[in-house]
Design a protein around this motif. Sequence first.
Motif, PDB file in Angstrom:
ATOM      1  N   THR A 164       0.747  -1.115  -0.016  1.00  0.00           N
ATOM      2  CA  THR A 164       0.281  -0.087  -0.146  1.00  0.00           C
ATOM      3  C   THR A 164       0.780   1.361  -0.171  1.00  0.00           C
ATOM      4  OG1 THR A 164      -0.150   0.117   2.412  1.00  0.00           O
ATOM      5  CG2 THR A 164      -1.849  -1.313   1.329  1.00  0.00           C
ATOM      6  N   LEU A 165       0.323   2.518  -0.462  1.00  0.00           N
ATOM      7  CA  LEU A 165       0.859   3.551  -0.612  1.00  0.00           C
ATOM      8  C   LEU A 165       1.415   4.202   0.792  1.00  0.00           C
ATOM      9  CD1 LEU A 165      -1.132   4.920  -3.487  1.00  0.00           C
ATOM     10  CD2 LEU A 165       1.269   4.565  -3.558  1.00  0.00           C
ATOM     11  N   SER A 166       0.255   3.860   1.614  1.00  0.00           N
ATOM     12  CA  SER A 166       0.716   4.503   3.108  1.00  0.00           C
ATOM     13  C   SER A 166       1.898   3.653   3.816  1.00  0.00           C
ATOM     14  CB  SER A 166      -0.622   4.161   4.154  1.00  0.00           C
ATOM     15  OG  SER A 166      -1.490   4.970   3.624  1.00  0.00           O
ATOM     16  N   SER A 167       1.789   2.393   3.392  1.00  0.00           N
ATOM     17  CA  SER A 167       2.984   1.864   4.196  1.00  0.00           C
ATOM     18  C   SER A 167       4.411   2.118   3.323  1.00  0.00           C
ATOM     19  CB  SER A 167       3.014   0.070   4.190  1.00  0.00           C
ATOM     20  OG  SER A 167       3.085  -0.230   2.698  1.00  0.00           O
ATOM     21  N   LEU A 168       4.456   2.206   2.137  1.00  0.00           N
ATOM     22  CA  LEU A 168       5.651   2.847   1.600  1.00  0.00           C
ATOM     23  C   LEU A 168       6.058   4.296   1.694  1.00  0.00           C
ATOM     24  CD1 LEU A 168       5.482   1.781  -2.238  1.00  0.00           C
ATOM     25  CD2 LEU A 168       6.873   0.594  -0.511  1.00  0.00           C
ATOM     26  N   GLU A 183      15.526   7.545   2.370  1.00  0.00           N
ATOM     27  CA  GLU A 183      16.894   7.835   2.416  1.00  0.00           C
ATOM     28  C   GLU A 183      17.346   7.824   1.035  1.00  0.00           C
ATOM     29  OE1 GLU A 183      18.603   4.895   4.724  1.00  0.00           O
ATOM     30  OE2 GLU A 183      17.702   5.570   6.445  1.00  0.00           O
ATOM     31  N   SER A 184      16.883   6.921   0.335  1.00  0.00           N
ATOM     32  CA  SER A 184      17.715   6.833  -1.004  1.00  0.00           C
ATOM     33  C   SER A 184      16.777   7.606  -2.315  1.00  0.00           C
ATOM     34  CB  SER A 184      17.929   5.268  -1.278  1.00  0.00           C
ATOM     35  OG  SER A 184      16.174   4.811  -1.845  1.00  0.00           O
ATOM     36  N   CYS A 185      15.650   7.658  -2.150  1.00  0.00           N
ATOM     37  CA  CYS A 185      14.957   8.544  -3.126  1.00  0.00           C
ATOM     38  C   CYS A 185      13.728   9.301  -2.429  1.00  0.00           C
ATOM     39  CB  CYS A 185      14.372   7.651  -4.487  1.00  0.00           C
ATOM     40  SG  CYS A 185      13.807   6.065  -3.698  1.00  0.00           S
ATOM     41  N   PRO A 186      13.921  10.339  -1.841  1.00  0.00           N
ATOM     42  CA  PRO A 186      12.933  10.998  -1.133  1.00  0.00           C
ATOM     43  C   PRO A 186      11.776  11.789  -2.226  1.00  0.00           C
ATOM     44  CG  PRO A 186      15.184  12.358  -0.932  1.00  0.00           C
ATOM     45  CD  PRO A 186      15.459  10.880  -1.388  1.00  0.00           C
ATOM     46  N   GLY A 187      12.206  11.689  -3.462  1.00  0.00           N
ATOM     47  CA  GLY A 187      11.199  12.162  -4.349  1.00  0.00           C
ATOM     48  C   GLY A 187      10.173  11.094  -4.742  1.00  0.00           C
ATOM     49  N   LEU A 188      10.578  10.070  -4.658  1.00  0.00           N
ATOM     50  CA  LEU A 188       9.477   8.820  -4.536  1.00  0.00           C
ATOM     51  C   LEU A 188       8.496   8.844  -3.339  1.00  0.00           C
ATOM     52  CD1 LEU A 188       8.094   6.441  -6.156  1.00  0.00           C
ATOM     53  CD2 LEU A 188       9.849   5.090  -5.132  1.00  0.00           C
ATOM     54  N   GLY A 189       9.221   9.121  -2.421  1.00  0.00           N
ATOM     55  CA  GLY A 189       8.414   9.316  -1.199  1.00  0.00           C
ATOM     56  C   GLY A 189       7.320  10.455  -1.206  1.00  0.00           C
ATOM     57  N   ARG A 190       7.843  11.544  -1.842  1.00  0.00           N
ATOM     58  CA  ARG A 190       7.067  12.595  -2.223  1.00  0.00           C
ATOM     59  C   ARG A 190       5.690  12.420  -3.025  1.00  0.00           C
ATOM     60  NH1 ARG A 190       9.555  17.769  -1.457  1.00  0.00           N
ATOM     61  NH2 ARG A 190       7.591  18.872  -2.442  1.00  0.00           N
ATOM     62  N   ALA A 191       6.054  11.545  -3.978  1.00  0.00           N
ATOM     63  CA  ALA A 191       5.219  11.235  -5.136  1.00  0.00           C
ATOM     64  C   ALA A 191       4.126  10.642  -4.418  1.00  0.00           C
ATOM     65  CB  ALA A 191       5.858  10.725  -6.114  1.00  0.00           C
ATOM     66  N   ILE A 192       4.585   9.429  -3.695  1.00  0.00           N
ATOM     67  CA  ILE A 192       3.668   8.361  -2.984  1.00  0.00           C
ATOM     68  C   ILE A 192       2.679   9.484  -2.069  1.00  0.00           C
ATOM     69  CG2 ILE A 192       3.461   6.777  -1.372  1.00  0.00           C
ATOM     70  CD1 ILE A 192       6.008   5.552  -2.605  1.00  0.00           C
ATOM     71  N   VAL A 235      -0.425  11.201  -3.521  1.00  0.00           N
ATOM     72  CA  VAL A 235      -1.385  10.528  -4.061  1.00  0.00           C
ATOM     73  C   VAL A 235      -2.703  10.673  -3.373  1.00  0.00           C
ATOM     74  CG1 VAL A 235      -2.438   8.120  -4.862  1.00  0.00           C
ATOM     75  CG2 VAL A 235      -0.069   8.742  -5.303  1.00  0.00           C
ATOM     76  N   GLY A 236      -3.802  11.044  -3.911  1.00  0.00           N
ATOM     77  CA  GLY A 236      -5.281  11.001  -3.456  1.00  0.00           C
ATOM     78  C   GLY A 236      -5.303  11.675  -1.945  1.00  0.00           C
ATOM     79  N   SER A 237      -5.654  10.904  -1.155  1.00  0.00           N
ATOM     80  CA  SER A 237      -5.753  11.222   0.379  1.00  0.00           C
ATOM     81  C   SER A 237      -5.205  10.175   1.434  1.00  0.00           C
ATOM     82  CB  SER A 237      -7.170  11.533   0.632  1.00  0.00           C
ATOM     83  OG  SER A 237      -8.011  10.416   0.529  1.00  0.00           O
ATOM     84  N   LYS A 238      -5.273  10.213   2.369  1.00  0.00           N
ATOM     85  CA  LYS A 238      -4.983   9.361   3.414  1.00  0.00           C
ATOM     86  C   LYS A 238      -5.529   7.895   3.106  1.00  0.00           C
ATOM     87  CE  LYS A 238      -2.495   7.827   6.966  1.00  0.00           C
ATOM     88  NZ  LYS A 238      -1.153   7.456   6.833  1.00  0.00           N
ATOM     89  N   HIS A 239      -7.141   8.005   3.313  1.00  0.00           N
ATOM     90  CA  HIS A 239      -7.826   6.996   2.815  1.00  0.00           C
ATOM     91  C   HIS A 239      -7.310   6.550   1.627  1.00  0.00           C
ATOM     92  CE1 HIS A 239      -9.861  10.684   4.442  1.00  0.00           C
ATOM     93  NE2 HIS A 239     -10.325   9.827   5.286  1.00  0.00           N
ATOM     94  N   ILE A 240      -7.122   6.955   0.694  1.00  0.00           N
ATOM     95  CA  ILE A 240      -6.896   6.308  -0.649  1.00  0.00           C
ATOM     96  C   ILE A 240      -5.591   5.883  -0.430  1.00  0.00           C
ATOM     97  CG2 ILE A 240      -6.414   6.888  -3.064  1.00  0.00           C
ATOM     98  CD1 ILE A 240      -8.593   8.767  -2.851  1.00  0.00           C
ATOM     99  N   ARG A 241      -4.574   6.393   0.186  1.00  0.00           N
ATOM    100  CA  ARG A 241      -3.238   5.793  -0.005  1.00  0.00           C
ATOM    101  C   ARG A 241      -3.148   4.496   1.134  1.00  0.00           C
ATOM    102  NH1 ARG A 241      -2.014  11.228   0.452  1.00  0.00           N
ATOM    103  NH2 ARG A 241      -1.777  10.923   2.786  1.00  0.00           N
ATOM    104  N   ASN A 242      -4.296   4.539   2.028  1.00  0.00           N
ATOM    105  CA  ASN A 242      -4.281   3.221   2.808  1.00  0.00           C
ATOM    106  C   ASN A 242      -4.818   2.120   2.060  1.00  0.00           C
ATOM    107  OD1 ASN A 242      -3.737   4.556   5.189  1.00  0.00           O
ATOM    108  ND2 ASN A 242      -5.671   4.831   5.982  1.00  0.00           N
ATOM    109  N   MET A 243      -5.506   2.242   1.037  1.00  0.00           N
ATOM    110  CA  MET A 243      -6.156   1.054   0.339  1.00  0.00           C
ATOM    111  C   MET A 243      -5.224   1.138  -1.033  1.00  0.00           C
ATOM    112  SD  MET A 243      -8.669  -0.113   1.755  1.00  0.00           S
ATOM    113  CE  MET A 243      -9.531  -1.387   0.302  1.00  0.00           C
ATOM    114  N   GLY A 244      -4.924   2.089  -1.635  1.00  0.00           N
ATOM    115  CA  GLY A 244      -4.262   2.145  -2.851  1.00  0.00           C
ATOM    116  C   GLY A 244      -2.792   1.509  -2.860  1.00  0.00           C
ATOM    117  N   THR A 245      -2.323   0.719  -3.994  1.00  0.00           N
ATOM    118  CA  THR A 245      -1.047   0.237  -3.912  1.00  0.00           C
ATOM    119  C   THR A 245      -0.145   0.806  -4.929  1.00  0.00           C
ATOM    120  OG1 THR A 245      -1.750  -1.324  -5.635  1.00  0.00           O
ATOM    121  CG2 THR A 245      -1.957  -2.023  -3.460  1.00  0.00           C
ATOM    122  N   ILE A 246       1.140   0.611  -4.667  1.00  0.00           N
ATOM    123  CA  ILE A 246       2.333   1.247  -5.896  1.00  0.00           C
ATOM    124  C   ILE A 246       1.786   0.623  -6.818  1.00  0.00           C
ATOM    125  CG2 ILE A 246       4.000  -0.555  -4.922  1.00  0.00           C
ATOM    126  CD1 ILE A 246       4.609   3.198  -5.944  1.00  0.00           C
TER     127      ILE A 246
END
Lengths: 769, 336
Positions: free
Chosen positions: B78-82, B90-99, B102-113
């Motif tokens: 899930t996006l939330s766990s990522l 540490e290695s790619c904070p840009g990806l963390g920002r992109a994740i 996405v959407g909202s907290k609720h969507i990230r809790n369900m949505g996957t990478i």
Amino acid sequence: MQRRSRQERGAQVMVSKYSVVGQRHPRLDGRQKATGRSEFSDDVYLPGMLHGKIVRSSIPRGRIVNIDTSRAEQLPGVKAVITHKDTGGLMPGPDTVLLCDEMVNYFGDEVAAVAAVDEDTAAEAAELIKVEYEPMTPLFSMKEAMAEGVPPIHNYIEDNCADDISMAFGDVDKAFSESEHIRTDEYVIHPSHSSFAEHHVVVADYSLPEKLTVWTPVQSSAIIQMSLAQNFGLSSSNVRIMNLNTGGAFCGRGSERPHHYIAAILSRKTAKPVKIICTADEEFIIYRGGGKYNFTFKTGVMKDGRLKAIEADLLHDCGPYVETQFIMLRFTGFQLQMLYKVEASKFTGKLVYTNNPPYFFHHGAGLVAMRFAFGAQLDAIAKDLGIDPVEIRLKNAVDKGYTTLSEMHFASCGLKECIQKTVKKSGWKKKHGKLPPYRGIGIGCGVLRAGGKGMFDHDTSAVFIKIDEDGKVSLVTGLPDMGQGSHTAMAIIAAESLGITPEDIKVIAGDTDITPFDAGAISQRGTFTTGNAVKNACSDVKKQLGKTAATEMGVKPSELVFKDGKIFSKGKPEKAILFEDAVYNTLHSSEGRFVMGRGFYNPPTEGVSGGDYKGNPALAYSFGAQIAEVEVDPETGIVKLLNMTVAHDVGRAINPMAVEGQLDGQVFSGMGQTLFEECIMENGRVLNPSLLDYKLPRPFEVPGIEHIIVETNDPYGPFGAKEVGQGPIQCTSQAIANAVSNAIGHHIKELPITPERVLEAIRQKNKNQ
Amino acid sequence: MRLPRFEYVKASTTGEALAALQAGDGQTRILAGGTDLLVNMKYRIERPATVIGIRTIDELCSVTTGSDGSLHLGAGVTLSSLAENSLIKESCPGLGRAITAVGSKHIRNMGTIGGNACLNTRCWYYNQSQLWRDAREVCRKAGGNVCHAINGSERCHAINSSDTAPMLVALDAEMVIQNREGERRVLAREFYRNDGVRYNALEPEEMLSRIEIPRGNTERRTAFIKICSRRGLDFAMANIGAAVSVKAGRCSQVRIVIGAIASHPLILEKTAAVVEEGGLSEGGMEQAADTARTELGTLTNLFSSAGYKRQLAQVLVKRVLQELKGSSRNKRRAGK
């Protein structure tokens, strides 16, 4: 602690003469709402209930050649299929046919409907109904619709002109000829939608031919009851309106819609209750939100900023059905001479039928657009003359005791106080013209009536009170609460009147079989009008209880005071009887009187005459001022609303917490209409009919809001109260738009102020330099 | 809105999922978080006969490190766990920002990478109810022959609004795709296609099983910016993912990728070349931003005007470069 001005301290002292009014009170139903226990119409499930689905036109304009319902009728689980022939020729509006007969007039027009055992089956059946059309050239622009020789949308109105009014007060020509500076500007306001949290929904039970019961969210049970009764040939008391809770109304739920009739007809045909709920995209397809406004404002002033004449022209697309738009035209005409003292005003307004979706009032009674346009022009005039926008407003602001050109009379008026307080609190003088580039500050002002005549010949609210032997009060009202907290306000007014607490009061509402007449939560009339009715009912109660109390205490009934749960004599407060004891003793005596109060209120005004539009429709008018501060990103065009300073003359804050809630809600909605929300129309269809693509703001977008409650103690209002229903939003768009204009140095003339429009405005400004 | 009828298969291994996919004859869809698919099904845009649930497939739900130090993100994580994953931070904070964009907290809790990487393209003329779509000629994305976004166009212009896609492309990520024969690897830059209908390289019987992000050298800096109307719960009006190695003021391996304005993430090669040439000086960044505007190709007026998309692309390039200039390098320690 912040230092309070003398005036503010004065207000505090005045408030203290009341025990309950003016105290912060959480909503009586707050806990229920917050824990999901409040019931809405979609929560209604009746035994044997069917689900209805409406088949809508997939073309914007055309002739119906054939409707084939055979496949839908054969689908297992389908209980009824109806088309126009099943409606008995019913017309929900003067230009509206229920379930299209010959013609469809907009994309989404109701053509047929089904009732089935569940929602899925109903939806499947609706898809099986095949409608054959002979398409006609649709008219999407007013220009096309007004062209010579085009086939009219309704054959009885040849020029597609749904309404055309002219409303003038004072000598307009003379006022303009004497003006030292005249400015003409055009403004465009694009359509925005109410986006109710609760979708349109109805449960109709017409199982028996003599009684129709309807559960639905409405602002006025009285209006829908009257319309349904008339159209179904029922006696009005045989139409029972159940209005549980209303999930947002924003001026958009004043009357019935086609789905109310359709559900009733399906129910009559099947002898079962029928529920219809609109899907998310249907909310946008049936539309009935704000339309597109094209305003031209011509204003004449003296060099010192005194207003001489205001002339406005509004060409308004009304879609294929006129709905409430004719009222909006008249409201707009009146507004020209209500906020500022002006020597003459003239309004010309025209409604044009098109094949766009039907429009309706949208949050702010259709007046936010007008207020934006004039507020923006006033700023431009101030700039032309080198006057501060605040000064030009103060110079022209109406006062207490002022009578407008159309003879509206302001018995109380806190406009100047609102302006002065927002200016002080926002730090206007330190900021206006002195902010860094792309930061701006702007002001907006507004006025709105608190109730008034027009919808009916009267503007009546009636209230019953019953008091059980334990002293607990049931207050029975026909006033709906659609989120504004009106029921809590009524309880506070009753509690103050009877000297008890709001928690001692149970508000019973939303069932026309029980509740007395109330014109409804329309025209900002709840607190003022129903509030006065509550006071009158309480007086009736006090007369009954006073007799018992006075006899027991050996004093005159006229000397009695009801306060802090007690009844006592003015002169001898030590001699008191508990409120609940008085109630108990009144019943448990040889007289055996059960205490019941009744009261009604109808503002003693003449209303407005049809001919010259003159007269005073309401007794009370509210005023407000707001100041917005914004930051513009000149590269992306994105506007950030930093903060709002909001003042409203409510007469008296019955419940300051609810007043603040109303202020917040209206800043939120006004911000949406100004910066975010636009229904993008293409060929009569909304391109963005979902809350994903229609950019309704979220709570994260709400700016910091400073509340200033101005109390002018209206002589007619209950405890001096007026309205806070839709008055505050009148100021919001202008304030934000003027702040953006101030930030970028270019006069904004189009709403909403999307990032693209901001960049375009910056480009224009750079071009002009 | 209500879901249409469908069969549901709960797969507990990738093999089971692939078998069901193949048996489905193209009428089958993978359901991970469902935040995209279920909405589209409610709109009757997608009407799969069978839906395969993959949430319980353990191998898809883990984050591991490859022997070469690359980061392996299971498609079902899930996006939330990522968003909380320290390796990513540490290695790619840009990806963390992109994740987290996405959407909202609720969507990230369900949505996957995997779901976000495979996000279906969107269009005003397609993502609508049946009634709405019936009012127009069937468009390419719905199986017809016309494009309502650009009249007369030979292809579909629906927009890829994924927030993670541009960042994955910028990171030279590899998409690991599985089918019954085995697995194949496709570079993210080749995974996405400039076609709103066939918007990625997945064949009907294939599924994305994981995304591998190369470890990158210690000089790699990453950044992501999203511009949208609302703070959250909104698709981007435009977004940008960028990665660059900065050593002694010199920029190499520059990847600048603009998303949400076309059918695929747009790799700005000329712009990257300008950065490699001019570095992260003020003038260099301005020049890169100007270059970006010229290499975007045909854009639609979907969701916002083509002109505005160009403007945002230019602004985003400038801002992402400024952010890269100020950002810190790859913090992943050796052996981790």
